[in-house]
Structures are given as structure tokens and as C-alpha cells.
Design a protein around this motif. Structure first.
Motif, short mmCIF file in Angstrom:
data_model
loop_
_atom_site.label_atom_id
_atom_site.label_comp_id
_atom_site.label_asym_id
_atom_site.label_seq_id
_atom_site.Cartn_x
_atom_site.Cartn_y
_atom_site.Cartn_z
N PRO B 16 2.65 137.70 108.09
CA PRO B 16 3.82 138.51 107.75
C PRO B 16 4.64 138.93 108.97
O PRO B 16 5.86 139.09 108.85
N LEU B 20 8.67 138.48 109.35
CA LEU B 20 9.56 139.62 109.55
C LEU B 20 10.45 139.40 110.78
O LEU B 20 11.66 139.63 110.74
N GLY B 36 13.07 136.29 101.88
CA GLY B 36 11.72 136.03 102.35
C GLY B 36 10.78 136.00 101.17
O GLY B 36 11.01 136.67 100.17
N TYR B 37 9.72 135.21 101.28
CA TYR B 37 8.77 135.08 100.17
C TYR B 37 7.37 135.28 100.71
O TYR B 37 6.98 134.65 101.69
N SER B 38 6.63 136.16 100.05
CA SER B 38 5.30 136.48 100.58
C SER B 38 4.34 136.73 99.43
O SER B 38 4.77 137.09 98.34
N PRO B 39 3.04 136.58 99.67
CA PRO B 39 2.06 136.79 98.60
C PRO B 39 1.77 138.26 98.32
O PRO B 39 0.98 138.56 97.43
N PHE B 40 2.33 139.16 99.07
CA PHE B 40 2.17 140.59 98.81
C PHE B 40 3.37 141.28 99.45
O PHE B 40 4.05 140.68 100.28
N PRO B 41 3.68 142.51 99.08
CA PRO B 41 4.86 143.16 99.65
C PRO B 41 4.71 143.37 101.15
O PRO B 41 3.70 143.91 101.61
N VAL B 42 5.69 142.91 101.92
CA VAL B 42 5.66 143.10 103.37
C VAL B 42 6.62 144.24 103.69
O VAL B 42 7.81 144.15 103.39
N GLU B 43 6.09 145.28 104.30
CA GLU B 43 6.90 146.46 104.54
C GLU B 43 8.03 146.15 105.51
O GLU B 43 7.80 145.56 106.57
N LEU B 45 10.48 144.06 105.21
CA LEU B 45 11.07 142.72 105.19
C LEU B 45 12.43 142.71 104.51
O LEU B 45 13.40 142.16 105.02
N ALA B 46 12.52 143.37 103.36
CA ALA B 46 13.80 143.38 102.65
C ALA B 46 14.87 144.07 103.49
O ALA B 46 16.01 143.62 103.58
N THR B 141 2.38 132.16 96.77
CA THR B 141 1.58 133.10 95.98
C THR B 141 0.12 133.04 96.41
O THR B 141 -0.74 133.54 95.70
N PHE B 145 3.91 132.35 104.02
CA PHE B 145 5.08 133.24 104.08
C PHE B 145 6.29 132.36 104.37
O PHE B 145 6.24 131.49 105.25
#
Lengths: 462, 178
Positions: B16, B20, B36-43, B45-46, B141, B145
Motif C-alpha cells: 500500500p 500511495l 487506486g485499487y486495493s484489497p482493503f481500505p488504504v488510509e 489514498l483517496a 481483491t 495494489f
């Protein structure tokens, strides 16, 4: 969460077992949990389990069919004890559901990361338990096919529900609780359903999981809104879960029956609910981690923490048991005083004695760390607490009703075989649902376990 | 632009932090249409990609308020207007007795707007998406990333953008066809 904390969570701290066994990566977590659903062959043990549970579910169907044919006269209910097993079972099942929401919502807000490996199946437990609970008031209606009259809908009779009645509050509380639990559970499942869609080898399973995942692709913007919505749902579920058993207790406290009309009931009921709920979590978690080899994810830490929560809520319940007679004596009301004398000395004295033994005395062994860390012991104590909490509701419902103000209207209550079939039938139905759930959905939240790994930490300044 | 219609360029990362940093670089470079696409929320990133307004709280607030007002009004109308019953001499509009159901309906409407608001704002369900054409994307998924710069971005230029993404130190860049 700070990275230091996260590493500590994973590593052994103060001699306590870790939340997750070391050595896992994003890939191993994903593959291990999704393979249970996607590739693991159906085992004989599972088949036997589902078969046995379904047998009891069919007995439930049989008992309910006969009830519809014959009426509530087949049960042991009478006047004065008009509530009987149906309400005992209702309160018991709703209570069991509470632990699932506590784990999924309250422990999420409190940042208890150990919840991440047990929240999924605990939420499933909540849904199935509330489904079992919801049956009983409807079956008890006498004319269950008119159950929809409980909801306010415009009708040709021009009548509406009575909103000053706690029984109507209960309809709203339990149906809201079920709906919100379902929404929360489904939202948590969406990313994992996408994982299953992408891992599925067979076209049909891919289509089904793809349909349910609704095209989730893990976009950062989606995750952002997802995370906000998840926290908000947790924030909504927290007061909700506390309100549900509070409203259930209003069914009793708003009435004038001695033994029911008490202000301690709401907190006392909520504590009892969590107490029995964690007992059910342990009864499910201990065999699941053993048979599915999930000791890496559901570690001794989870079992021990659940045991400690059981001990704490059990003590609150014990405090309630002490305060109830104390308040009765303090009030000087002879009917209240008699009610509590009758519990210990009346014809149901042995029920009351087993309540105290099973709910107050036996669980005290949880003070011993060795017992809390032994799955077999925990399983037995949980079984004891579940039965104990069922007896508690029996004491509240039946013993309070059987002797109230007028000695001429005192009576006794004896359950019939149909009462027992219905109760055990819902237990079978519950386990049937749980076993089916284990096969078709990821029983542990995959994306939330990934977040626990040290690699999940972003190592740059924001 | 090339002749084959391209949805965008997809760069792959294995953690991640790299994702980022890459998102931040791309934003500094002037790219806006990316995700961005990740298997869990990346703090963060958005936010790194310029996402600022998360309207979820507002949606839930509106849902909750509607439920609260609607729940109370329903009980008031039923108990005081349409079907008034004198129950224990209480006023028809006996508001303390109506609080429980008002609370439950508030929570119900707020929770429904949380889930359906999240799905609606995210544009889900969306069974088809060009990214699903990418062979590597299924690992988004699992354990990979991705950063995708979309062709609709005004600064997008196939070779230059590809060179830029390759310079970010990922594990390969691939074209995503429509």
C-alpha cells in the motif's frame, strides 16, 4: 492504528496469545479462508451435522404445523401463565443475537482489532438467532396468519396499532434490529464476495458471487465511502443493540406484575443478553476453529477475551439477581416481597436454585486463567451459561406470572412435548443455518484480517 | 491516442505504501482521472488523488432526520388524528410513549441510507467494468495494489503516461482495453 501497536497486536504480548498466528501474508489469508468455501470438499461430518440439525428443523415445522391446526392449546400456557415457553424462548434468542452486534459494532468503534476474525460468523449468529426469536411472538399470537396487523399499514378496517404499548415497540425494535444487522453484515461481505468472485474456478459460482458483490473492484474512492458508511453503521448499531433488549425488558417492566415491574430490567437484560451471546459465540467458535483448522485466525486470545467478557457480564447479571429482591424488600410491597420469597421457596425452587448455580456460581471458575485458556472448559461453561440464561427467562416469565395478587388465581405451568419440540426445533434450525453459512460464505472477514497485518500499514507521512 | 480504444493504463504494486506514493506523484504530475485499487481500505489514498468530499455523513444525516420526523408524525397522526383511543386517560399525543418507535425508525432509515447511499454514490451495482478485462486485476481483491490512470484524463498520452507509470517503481504497467 499506529504501526507499533499493530506489530504488538500480532506478536505475543505480556505472555498472551496473539490475535493472528505469525507468518501470514495478504495472499495466505485470502487463500485459506476463500478455499473453505470454494475448493474444500463437503465432509462427512458436515453432512451429518446438517442432517441432524435439519431433522430438528423439520420437527419444528411439524410442531408449528400442528400448532396452526390445533391452536396454542397444545402448549402448556394457561391463565395465569399465559406467556410460557414462547416468550422465554423469544427473549433467550434475541439475547443471544446481541453478542454478534457487540462484536461487530461496539468493538469496532473501540478499535478492538481482535474482533476482526470473529465478527463475520458472530453477525451470522445474530441474524439466525433473531430469526429464531422472531418466530415465537408470531406463533404465540393464536392467529399467526394475522401477524401483519402488528405493522401500521392502511387497511379497510380503519384500525391502527396502539403505539403506547410496549408490545408494538417490540415489533419495531426487533424488526429494525434484524434489518440493520442484515445491512451491516451484507456491507461487510461485499469486498469478500468480490474476492470469492475473483478466486472462483467454476463459472456458476463466479456468476453468483459476482452478482452478490455488485461489481466491487476495491477502488480507493469506493473504499473511502465504504469505510465511512461502515463506521456510521457501527455507530447506529451500537445504541440500537442496547435499545433492543431494553425494549424487550419493557414488555415486562411496563406491566404491574410483581417481579416484572422493575427499573433495573433494561441494563440487567442487556448484560444478560451479552452474557448468553458470548456463550453462543464460544460454542460456535471452538468447534469451527478446530474442524476448519482456523487456529491461526481464531486464537486463544479470542477465546480468552470472550471468556472474560462472559465473566464480566455474568457479574452484572449476578448483581441484578441481588438487587431485584433487595428492591422488593426495600419497597415494603408485600406482593413484590412474596414474589421473591416464592422464587426460592415456592414450587419452582429447584428452577431458581439451578439458575443461581448455573449463572452465578459455576461461571466463577473463569477467574482461573488456566480455565479461560482451555477450549474444552470454555465450551462446557458456555453451555452452562446458555442453559442458565434460558432458565433465567423461565424464572422471570413463569415464576412471576404463576402467583401474583390474588391467591384464587394462582396456578402452575408445565410445558408440553410441543413446547419442547418447538424450542429444540429452533435450535436445530439455528445450527442448520449456521452450517449452511459456513459452506457458502467466508466465515471470517478476509479484508479485515488483511488490515491486521503489519504490511497493511502505510509507511509514509500523510 | 492510439487506434485501439483504451480505458487506461494500469500499474501494479505489491504494497500500500508504494501505491500511495505513486498516487501522490501522479496527482502532482497533474493527472486527475485516476483511481487506486486495493484489497482493503488504504488510509489517505483517496485523498492523495484529490478526493475531498465524502458525502456519506450528509446522506445518513438526511436519512436519519427523515426517519425521525416521519416516525414521530406517523404515530401522532395514527394516535391523535386517525384513530384516537383514550388509553389510561393519557393525551392522544402522548409523546413520551412514542419515543421508542421514533428512535427505531430513525436508526432504520439512517442505516438504510448508509448502505444504499454508499452503493449509490459509488455507482454500484456495476457488473461490467473495463478493468475486469485486465488479467492481473483479479489480484486487486487478493494481495495486489493498482493505480489506473484513465484515458479520459486530458493529460493522458499513451507512451508518455506509460513511461511515467513505469518510472514509479511498480511491477509492470499494462493497457486496459475497453
Amino acid at each position: 492504528m499506529e504501526q507499533k501497536d499493530r506489530v504488538e497486536e500480532i506478536s505475543v504480548r505480556h505472555g498472551r496469545p496473539p490475535v493472528m498466528a505469525p507468518g501470514h501474508t495478504f495472499a495466505t489469508i485470502t487463500d485459506k479462508i476463500s478455499s473453505i468455501v470454494l475448493t474444500r470438499p463437503v465432509s462427512l461430518g458436515w453432512m451429518l451435522g446438517v442432517g441432524f440439525a435439519s431433522l430438528w428443523a423439520f420437527i419444528l415445522l411439524f410442531a408449528v404445523s400442528y400448532l396452526f391446526y390445533q391452536g396454542v392449546g397444545i402448549w402448556g400456557v394457561n391463565i395465569p401463565v399465559a406467556w410460557g415457553f414462547a416468550i422465554v424462548n423469544f427473549v433467550w434468542w434475541v439475547g443471544i443475537g446481541h453478542a454478534g452486534t457487540l462484536i461487530s459494532a461496539i468493538l469496532l468503534l473501540l478499535r478492538q482489532s481482535w474482533r476482526n476474525s470473529i465478527n463475520r460468523f458472530a453477525e451470522a449468529m445474530t441474524l439466525f438467532a433473531v430469526a429464531c426469536a422472531g418466530m415465537f411472538p408470531v406463533l404465540h399470537l393464536g392467529r399467526p396468519w394475522l401477524a401483519y396487523w402488528l405493522f401500521p399499514y392502511p387497511n379497510t378496517m380503519n384500525v391502527w396499532p396502539q403505539f403506547r404499548s410496549p408490545l408494538v415497540w417490540d415489533v419495531f425494535a426487533v424488526s429494525t434490529y434484524f434489518t440493520v444487522s442484515l445491512l451491516f453484515w451484507y456491507q461487510g461481505l461485499i469486498p469478500d464476495l468480490a474476492t470469492l468472485r475473483d478466486r472462483a474456478v467454476n463459472r456458476h459460482t463466479r456468476t453468483i458471487y459476482g452478482f452478490l458483490a455488485m461489481g466491487w473492484r476495491g477502488s480507493a474512492r469506493h473504499w473511502k465511502r465504504y469505510h465511512t458508511a461502515y463506521l456510521i453503521l457501527a455507530g447506529l448499531a451500537t445504541p440500537l443493540v442496547l435499545s433492543v433488549h431494553t425494549v424487550v425488558s419493557y414488555d415486562f417492566t411496563i406491566a404491574v406484575v410483581p417481579g416484572w415491574h422493575s427499573t433495573i430490567f433494561p441494563p440487567f437484560f442487556v448484560a444478560g443478553a451479552i452474557y448468553s451471546g458470548f456463550a453462543m459465540v464460544l460454542i460456535l467458535a471452538i468447534p469451527i476453529r478446530y474442524f476448519y483448522g482456523l487456529e491461526d485466525f481464531v486464537t486463544m486470545r479470542h477465546l480468552e477475551n470472550s471468556g472474560m467478557i462472559m465473566l464480566a457480564t455474568g457479574l452484572i447479571v449476578a448483581y441484578g439477581y441481588i438487587m431485584e429482591p433487595f428492591m422488593a424488600w426495600l419497597s415494603g410491597n408485600k406482593y413484590d416481597m412474596y414474589q421473591f420469597w416464592d422464587r426460592a421457596h415456592g414450587p419452582y425452587w429447584w428452577v431458581f436454585l439451578s439458575l443461581i448455580t448455573m449463572n452465578v456460581v459455576i461461571p466463577q471458575v473463569l477467574w482461573i486463567p488456566k480455565v479461560r485458556r482451555n477450549p474444552a472448559w470454555l465450551f462446557l461453561i458456555s453451555l452452562d451459561v446458555l442453559i442458565g440464561m434460558w432458565i433465567e427467562r423461565f424464572v422471570i416469565v413463569v415464576i412471576s406470572l404463576h402467583r401474583d395478587f390474588l391467591t384464587s388465581s394462582w396456578g402452575m405451568y408445565y410445558p408440553t412435548r410441543w413446547d419442547w419440540f418447538t424450542l429444540l426445533g429452533t435450535v436445530g434450525f439455528f445450527f442448520m443455518c449456521m452450517l449452511l453459512f459456513l459452506r457458502v460464505l467466508p466465515m471470517i472477514s478476509i479484508f479485515e484480517l488483511r488490515e491486521l497485518l503489519p504490511e497493511a500499514e502505510v509507511k509514509v507521512e500523510p | 491516442m492510439s487506434l485501439v480504444p483504451v480505458y487506461g493504463l494500469l500499474a501494479e504494486f505489491d504494497n500500500p505504501t508504494d501505491l500511495l506514493l505513486a498516487a501522490r506523484r501522479a496527482h502532482e504530475e497533474g493527472y486527475r482521472k485516476m483511481d487506486g485499487y486495493s484489497p482493503f481500505p488504504v488510509e489517505g489514498l483517496a485523498e492523495a488523488m484529490g478526493f475531498e468530499r465524502d458525502r456519506m455523513p450528509l446522506v445518513v444525516l438526511i436519512g436519519g432526520l427523515l426517519g425521525c420526523v416521519g416516525g414521530y408524525l406517523m404515530q401522532w397522526w395514527i394516535s391523535a388524528v386517525s384513530y384516537p383511543i383514550n388509553s389510561g386517560g393519557k393525551p392522544y399525543n402522548s409523546w413520551p410513549a412514542f419515543l421508542v418507535v421514533t428512535f427505531e425508525v430513525t436508526i432504520l432509515c439512517a442505516a438504510l441510507s448508509a448502505l444504499f447511499g454508499m452503493l449509490g454514490l459509488n455507482g454500484l451495482p456495476m457488473p461490467y467494468h473495463p478493468l475486469f478485462h485486465s488479467a492481473r486485476f483479479e489480484f486487486a481483491t487478493r494481495d495486489r495494489f493498482f493505480l489506473c490512470i484513465e484515458a479520459s484524463d486530458p493529460r493522458f498520452e499513451l507512451t508518455q503516461t506509460r513511461r511515467f507509470l513505469e518510472g514509479l517503481g511498480g511491477h509492470g504497467v499494462s493497457e486496459v482495453p475497453y
